[in-house]
Design an enzyme around this catalytic site. Structure first.
Site, PDB file in Angstrom:
ATOM      1  N   ASP A   1      -2.595 -18.626   1.439  1.00 26.12           N
ATOM      2  CA  ASP A   1      -3.649 -19.412   0.783  1.00 26.12           C
ATOM      3  C   ASP A   1      -4.207 -20.468   1.735  1.00 26.12           C
ATOM      4  O   ASP A   1      -5.414 -20.672   1.835  1.00 26.12           O
ATOM      5  CB  ASP A   1      -3.156 -20.037  -0.542  1.00 26.12           C
ATOM      6  CG  ASP A   1      -1.680 -20.384  -0.544  1.00 26.12           C
ATOM      7  OD1 ASP A   1      -1.010 -20.124   0.482  1.00 26.12           O
ATOM      8  OD2 ASP A   1      -1.181 -20.919  -1.535  1.00 26.12           O
TER       9      ASP A   1
ATOM     10  N   ASP B   1      -5.848  -7.121   5.120  1.00 24.92           N
ATOM     11  CA  ASP B   1      -7.045  -6.464   4.580  1.00 24.92           C
ATOM     12  C   ASP B   1      -8.018  -7.519   4.048  1.00 24.92           C
ATOM     13  O   ASP B   1      -9.212  -7.542   4.367  1.00 24.92           O
ATOM     14  CB  ASP B   1      -6.600  -5.517   3.450  1.00 24.92           C
ATOM     15  CG  ASP B   1      -7.672  -4.506   3.084  1.00 24.92           C
ATOM     16  OD1 ASP B   1      -8.752  -4.528   3.694  1.00 24.92           O
ATOM     17  OD2 ASP B   1      -7.436  -3.704   2.160  1.00 24.92           O
TER      18      ASP B   1
ATOM     19  N   TYR C   1       0.814  -1.208   0.000  1.00 26.14           N
ATOM     20  CA  TYR C   1       0.000   0.000   0.000  1.00 26.14           C
ATOM     21  C   TYR C   1       0.850   1.262   0.000  1.00 26.14           C
ATOM     22  O   TYR C   1       0.362   2.341  -0.296  1.00 26.14           O
ATOM     23  CB  TYR C   1      -0.940   0.011   1.222  1.00 26.14           C
ATOM     24  CG  TYR C   1      -2.053  -1.017   1.140  1.00 26.14           C
ATOM     25  CD1 TYR C   1      -1.816  -2.278   0.604  1.00 26.14           C
ATOM     26  CD2 TYR C   1      -3.322  -0.721   1.583  1.00 26.14           C
ATOM     27  CE1 TYR C   1      -2.815  -3.220   0.524  1.00 26.14           C
ATOM     28  CE2 TYR C   1      -4.342  -1.666   1.508  1.00 26.14           C
ATOM     29  CZ  TYR C   1      -4.077  -2.910   0.975  1.00 26.14           C
ATOM     30  OH  TYR C   1      -5.080  -3.843   0.892  1.00 26.14           O
TER      31      TYR C   1
END
Ligand code: NAD
Length: 358
Positions: free
Chosen positions: A224, A248, A141
């Site tokens: 995952d 997030d 980000y």
């Protein structure tokens, strides 16, 4: 206790849920003889409309000089043009960076009255109580370069950089281990170390931090695998620590366990200075202005503000108990409905929380 709190209601349902949470905070403060001074400022799309930027230097300075910042949500279709130079989310990112709040605490609790709201099976999610600690001021980000260009061959190219420094991982891991000490003493660090170099650094540093906390078990999971286990065996998690983007995504997934996005609060903390408190949901343009948004995520964020920034633990617990009792009595906003119940409005839900507080 005197405290200066900056309110950034933002856009969409942000102002609706912040107004309700402020009523709850004010009630608790009045009862306990505390003087909370609330000052409202613009941030997000509303600030773009007024000042041309999502967060002005003045508002950031006010936030930095406060005891805590209480935020609703930003964004909406009006400011969604992907070509736009100014975007509401820039305000969020600038605020997080400006307040140096690198650790984003997102508790995911399955409250027993809401078990049947989740599409997942009762026996899978009963008793789930997870604290996700998301790194908030680094990674994809923030790292540079971020750029768009046209190659000599005429292809459009976009670059985001995923970069972490050891100290960024160390400080957020340290918070995760400290919080785990007061919980069930397990930290799950989530990364993608089979592919990403930054994840291999993440794993190395979290392993080193674990040596300072001999009473706590550390496990490493690939993101995952973690995303699958969150759905099939969520009770195995206590504290999860992970990077900015994985955190997030995983917490939106975890909102399914809790029944609704409208239930999850958050606190963003740095080494010192004011904390930032906000629900994890967005501005929900689809329901904005209808008075039906669930205020509980924001009210619970208010409880986190009392606990972490003002050290008013008893008051924070009183709010959390009032929320639980409200749900036990069957009050449901539209997002929490199962068959046959009547939905209450944002205002009615808050009224009941205030009633339970008394
Ligand atoms: P969203 O979280 O706003 O909404 C997702 C869904 O959840 C919608 O159906 C919405 O109605 C529902 N929902 C969310 N909060 C609720 C609540 N309190 N009560 C009842 N239902 C609720 O996510 P989105 O639709 O992807 O994004 C909408 C806007 O919000 C976008 O502009 C996005 O960029 C922005 N956004 C802001 C933040 C933030 O301010 N922190 C976070 C995420 C998204």
């Amino acid at each position: 206790m005197n405290a200066k709190i900056i309110l950034l209601p933002g856009d969409g349902i942000g102002p609706e849920v912040v107004a309700e949470a402020v009523r709850v905070l004010s009630a608790v403060a009045t009862h306990g003889g505390h003087n909370l001074k609330f000052t409202e400022r613009l941030m997000g799309g509303c600030s773009i409309d007024r000042y041309g930027v999502a967060l002005t230097d003045e508002v950031l300075a006010d936030c930095q000089a406060s005891d805590a910042v209480f935020l609703g949500a930003v964004g909406g279709p009006k400011w969604d043009d992907p070509q736009a130079k100014v975007r509401p989310e820039q305000g969020l990112l600038a605020l997080r960076k400006g307040l140096k709040v690198f650790a984003n605490l997102r508790p995911v609790k399955v409250r027993s009255p809401l078990i049947d709201v989740s599409p997942l099976k009762r026996n899978r999610i009963e008793g789930v109580d997870i604290l996700v600690v998301r790194e908030l001021t680094g990674g994809l980000y923030f790292a540079q370069p971020k750029e768009r260009s046209i190659t000599p061959e005429g292809y459009e190219r976009a670059v985001d950089t995923l970069e972490y420094y050891d100290y960024e991982v160390r400080r957020v891991a340290d918070i995760a281990f400290r919080l785990a000490s007061d919980r069930r003493k397990k930290v799950t660090s989530v990364d993608k170390a089979n592919i990403l170099e930054s994840s291999r650094l993440w794993r190395q540093v979290t392993t080193a931090v674990a040596a300072d906390y001999p009473g706590i078990t550390l496990e490493h999971l690939l993101v995952d695998t973690a995303s699958m286990r969150l759905l099939i065996a969520p009770r195995q998690f206590d504290v999860i620590v992970t990077d900015n983007m994985f955190g997030d995504i995983l917490t939106d997934e975890a909102a399914v366990l809790a029944g609704s996005m409208g239930m999850l609060p958050s606190a963003s903390l740095g080494a010192s200075g004011p904390g930032l408190y906000e629900p994890i949901h967005g501005s929900a343009p689809d329901i904005a202005g209808k008075g039906i948004a669930n205020p509980l995520a924001t009210i619970l964020s208010g409880a986190m503000l009392l606990r972490y920034s003002l050290k008013l633990n008893a008051e924070a617990e009183a709010i959390e108990r009032a929320v639980d009792r409200t749900l036990e009595k069957g009050f449901r906003t539209a997002d929490l409905l199962t068959a046959g119940e009547r939905a209450v409005s944002t205002r009615e839900m808050t009224e009941q929380v205030l009633h339970e507080l008394e």
